[in-house]
Design a protein around this motif. Structure first.
Motif, mmCIF file in Angstrom:
data_model
loop_
_atom_site.group_PDB
_atom_site.id
_atom_site.type_symbol
_atom_site.label_atom_id
_atom_site.label_comp_id
_atom_site.label_asym_id
_atom_site.label_seq_id
_atom_site.Cartn_x
_atom_site.Cartn_y
_atom_site.Cartn_z
ATOM 1 N N MET A 65 49.075 40.043 36.517
ATOM 2 C CA MET A 65 49.009 40.249 38.117
ATOM 3 C C MET A 65 48.426 38.852 38.943
ATOM 4 O O MET A 65 47.774 38.221 37.400
ATOM 5 N N TYR A 66 49.359 38.197 39.933
ATOM 6 C CA TYR A 66 48.691 37.089 40.571
ATOM 7 C C TYR A 66 47.950 38.018 41.909
ATOM 8 O O TYR A 66 48.699 38.213 42.636
ATOM 9 N N LEU A 67 47.150 37.286 42.448
ATOM 10 C CA LEU A 67 46.312 37.912 43.300
ATOM 11 C C LEU A 67 46.547 36.537 44.144
ATOM 12 O O LEU A 67 45.878 36.042 44.220
ATOM 13 N N GLY A 68 47.069 37.274 45.250
ATOM 14 C CA GLY A 68 46.985 35.797 46.807
ATOM 15 C C GLY A 68 45.555 36.614 47.051
ATOM 16 O O GLY A 68 45.707 36.860 47.561
ATOM 17 N N ASP A 69 45.480 35.284 47.729
ATOM 18 C CA ASP A 69 44.664 34.872 48.837
ATOM 19 C C ASP A 69 45.010 35.662 50.159
ATOM 20 O O ASP A 69 43.702 36.053 51.020
ATOM 21 N N ASN A 70 46.676 36.581 50.380
ATOM 22 C CA ASN A 70 46.619 37.137 51.336
ATOM 23 C C ASN A 70 46.822 38.228 50.836
ATOM 24 O O ASN A 70 46.509 39.527 52.201
ATOM 25 N N GLY A 71 45.946 38.738 49.952
ATOM 26 C CA GLY A 71 46.171 40.737 49.389
ATOM 27 C C GLY A 71 47.174 40.743 49.130
ATOM 28 O O GLY A 71 47.443 41.827 48.413
#
Length: 686
Positions: free
Chosen positions: A471-477
């Motif tokens: 999973m990639y955790l984006g800064d925008n949620g």
């Protein structure tokens, strides 16, 4: 970086003690250098759960598909049975067998599921069904898709995990009475708080009496339920929670089996009334008693390692006499009735031991889970089955029946022991990537003895299950992910000829995303999935269960829960499922399309302060059973509650608001959907 990204789970579902544990776990999941500055800035909407990984983690940052329904949502919709829980969530079909009063029925992503209570398996073998009482639950979660990696044997649909109410740090309580149509009557109480002045020992007692008539003429159920629990902080590093429950049900079972002839098909005599009962209410009975006691033990060994152990012993006693519609005689007017009896008990013991290690570097945090679990099941009973016991008029049935002598019942025994070993590692890199990998080995010894067929089947089945995800955790949620899971299910029952069944195996690929931005009290998840199952069960033309090879399901899901304004909350879900059998034909029961939406408005702060109203709509698309097509249907639900002050609240819930008559599904038999339900509640809370 941020470690306070809101979870996509429903909000405020944790008790005070659970919220404290969640915050502690959240801190452990943050790089150590950042903890000090984040201590004072944790969001109250952060919710963590251990269902997906067996270690507490925000599900918005977990590359697996899990949906949760909080206690608040269960209360708001006045959920009466476990299979009502996920009516407004994606991927879960329920109600397809109508309003059954002694079984909870789910299909998850087109397949069967296993039911767990507090993370430990509830054994549901044949007609021996464990029924969790929803009033005693804190929340209900569903792990979608194969889940053997952490839970051992499991169907390909996944698991439903019911989480019991726990003791609270603050004193609180509730007394509630309910009345409704179908002679619904209920009295319930729930009290909790510290048992010592220091608060290191806490208690909770939950109890209920409920009675209600079934949808079919002459059917009903009465229930007594009591669940005490105790939580003890033995030290700063050690905690013990003891959970117990007793439940007794007594009634006449609802057997909603009807033929396509007279339901989805026209006849010269018209349609069969949905309330028609082909059973024998003066003879049929369902006496069901379930008792459980167990504990959850946690001990922090040092700054890195923690030991956890969950254990439960449970006992289920059943005395069941049940008469049901079987198949037509061919004269256009009559049909055979079947009759069955089950009289016996299940004893089960389950223990799960886990070591959880957490350590950190400047760029990474690592969570290692190593576990061993053991399950022991013993069934000892007597049974009777006759699929052509007598003949009944389809449109004007005689509900009398010739009693079955005790000498006609034959012995039945099942013994099953299963040992599982599992390892899971979750690696978080730069607060941006989550890598997950796991492997599990299961060995199950199943012995099944039937005096009726004079046969003994003794088999040892083993399997290795794999799982992985990224999973990639984006800064925008926005957190996209890819995952792979497997399942393994040994089968203890026997076929209609007395032969054993092969184990069932499943595998799933899933690609999805979870969106839970900082500052928004809500979440949205979406996923596409592909599941393959070997040795699948199917219902034959005679109504028997048989294994018929591979079955597949591919689909798409999207669901979301969130506040559109400070007062208006929307819950919405859509599911597309293409389920197919070994011949690439559409699988019975499973609709291609399901959609739901629920709006809730809270008038707090307005001239109507104290009023809360909600309304929902549920749509289930058409399904098939061979050449038979079951039309789609749409039903509406509504609720209204009014808090007179801080203590008194009145509420009314209506399901199937228009009392729509519809056939929910067909699978050899056909089943009318549940009729309108109206329940009024009055509660006093402190």
């Amino acid at each position: 970086m941020s470690c306070s990204r809101p979870s996509f789970l429903p909000f405020n579902v944790l008790s005070s003690s659970a919220h404290r544990a969640a915050m502690a776990t959240l801190l452990l999941s943050c790089p150590l250098a950042a903890q000090a500055q984040d201590n004072a800035a944790q969001s109250d909407t952060i919710v963590v759960t251990a269902t997906a990984l067996k270690v507490a983690a925000p599900l918005a940052e977990t590359p697996r598909s899990v949906s949760s329904v909080s206690r608040e949502a269960l209360d708001k919709r006045n959920v009466q049975s476990l299979d009502e829980s996920f009516r407004y969530r994606s991927g879960v079909l329920s109600g397809h067998y109508g309003a059954d009063n002694n079984t909870n029925w789910f299909k998850v992503r087109g397949f069967d599921q296993a039911t767990y209570l507090d993370g430990l398996r509830l054994y549901r073998t044949g007609y021996y069904q464990w029924l969790p009482e929803t009033y005693g639950l804190e929340r209900v979660e569903v792990f979608k898709g194969p889940a053997s990696i952490l839970y051992g044997e499991a169907p390909s649909g996944g698991i439903v995990n019911a989480v019991s109410k726990r003791p609270t740090e603050e004193a609180q309580g509730e007394i509630e009475i309910q009345v409704g149509n179908r002679e619904h009557r209920q009295f319930a109480f729930d009290t909790s708080g510290p048992a010592t002045e220091s608060g290191d020992i806490r208690y909770r007692m939950v109890g209920l009496y409920k009675e209600r008539d079934g949808d079919l003429d002459g059917t009903y159920n009465k229930r007594y339920y009591f669940a005490p629990s105790l939580e003890w902080d033995i030290s700063d590093d050690t905690q013990l929670t003891v959970l117990a429950s007793f439940q007794k049900d007594d009634g006449v079972p609802v057997n909603p089996f009807k033929l396509a002839y007279g339901t989805v098909q026209d006849t010269p005599f018209g349609k069969v009334d949905p309330e028609t009962n082909y059973g024998a209410p003066d003879y049929d009975k369902d006496e069901h008693t379930q008792t459980a006691i167990g504990y959850e033990f946690k001990h922090q060994l040092d700054d890195t390692w923690k030991f956890e152990q969950d254990l439960r012993y449970s006992k289920l006693d059943l005395d069941l006499r049940s008469t049901y519609m079987d198949f037509a005689t061919g004269d256009g007017r009559t049909a055979y009735r079947g009759h069955l009896q089950r009289n016996g008990e299940i004893d089960s013991f389950t223990v799960d031991n886990r070591m959880v290690g957490k350590w950190y570097t400047e760029r990474t945090e690592n969570t290692l889970l190593v576990g061993v679990d053991y399950q022991d099941l013993s069934l000892d009973g007597k049974e009777f089955d006759d699929f052509t016991y007598d003949i009944v008029d389809i449109f004007d049935p005689d509900t009398s029946i010739t009693p079955v002598p005790d000498s006609a019942l034959t012995g039945r025994k099942i013994d099953k022991q299963q040992l599982g070993l599992y390892v899971q590692d979750q690696l978080r890199i730069d607060d941006s990537w989550v890598l997950l990998g796991a492997v599990r080995y299961d060995n199950a010894d199943v012995r099944s003895e039937s005096k009726r067929y004079d046969v003994v089947v003794d088999e040892t089945q083993s399997a290795v299950s794999w799982s992985g995800g990224v999973m990639y955790l984006g800064d925008n949620g926005l957190n996209p992910y890819l995952s792979y899971t497997e399942s393994f299910q040994p089968v203890a029952q026997l076929s209609a000829t007395g032969a054993g069944f092969d184990d069932i195996e499943g595998e799933q690929w899933e690609l999805g995303t979870k969106y839970a931005p900082t500052g928004w009290d809500g979440y949205v998840t979406a996923a596409v999935f592909d599941i393959k199952e070997s040795n699948s069960f199917a219902t034959t033309a005679g109504g028997y269960q048989t294994q018929e090879g591979e079955r597949t399901a591919t689909g798409f899901e999207i669901e979301g829960v969130g506040y559109l304004t400070q007062s208006l909350q929307l819950t919405a879900a859509y599911t597309y499922t293409d389920a197919r059998d070994k011949n690439d034909n559409r699988a019975a029961l499973i609709p291609r399309h399901m959609a739901s939406a629920w709006l809730d408005y809270d008038f707090t702060g307005s001239t109507l302060n104290g009023l809360n109203v909600g309304a929902g709509i549920r749509h289930v698309g058409e399904s098939v059973d061979g050449s038979i097509t079951v039309p789609d249907y749409t039903v509406a639900d509504a609720m209204a509650s009014y808090a007179f002050d801080n203590n008194w609240t009145a509420q009314v819930n209506v399901n199937n608001l228009t009392d729509k008559e519809y056939v929910a599904s067909c699978d050899f038999w056909c089943y009318y959907g549940e009729s309108r339900s109206v329940i009024g509640s009055l509660s006093y809370q402190w």
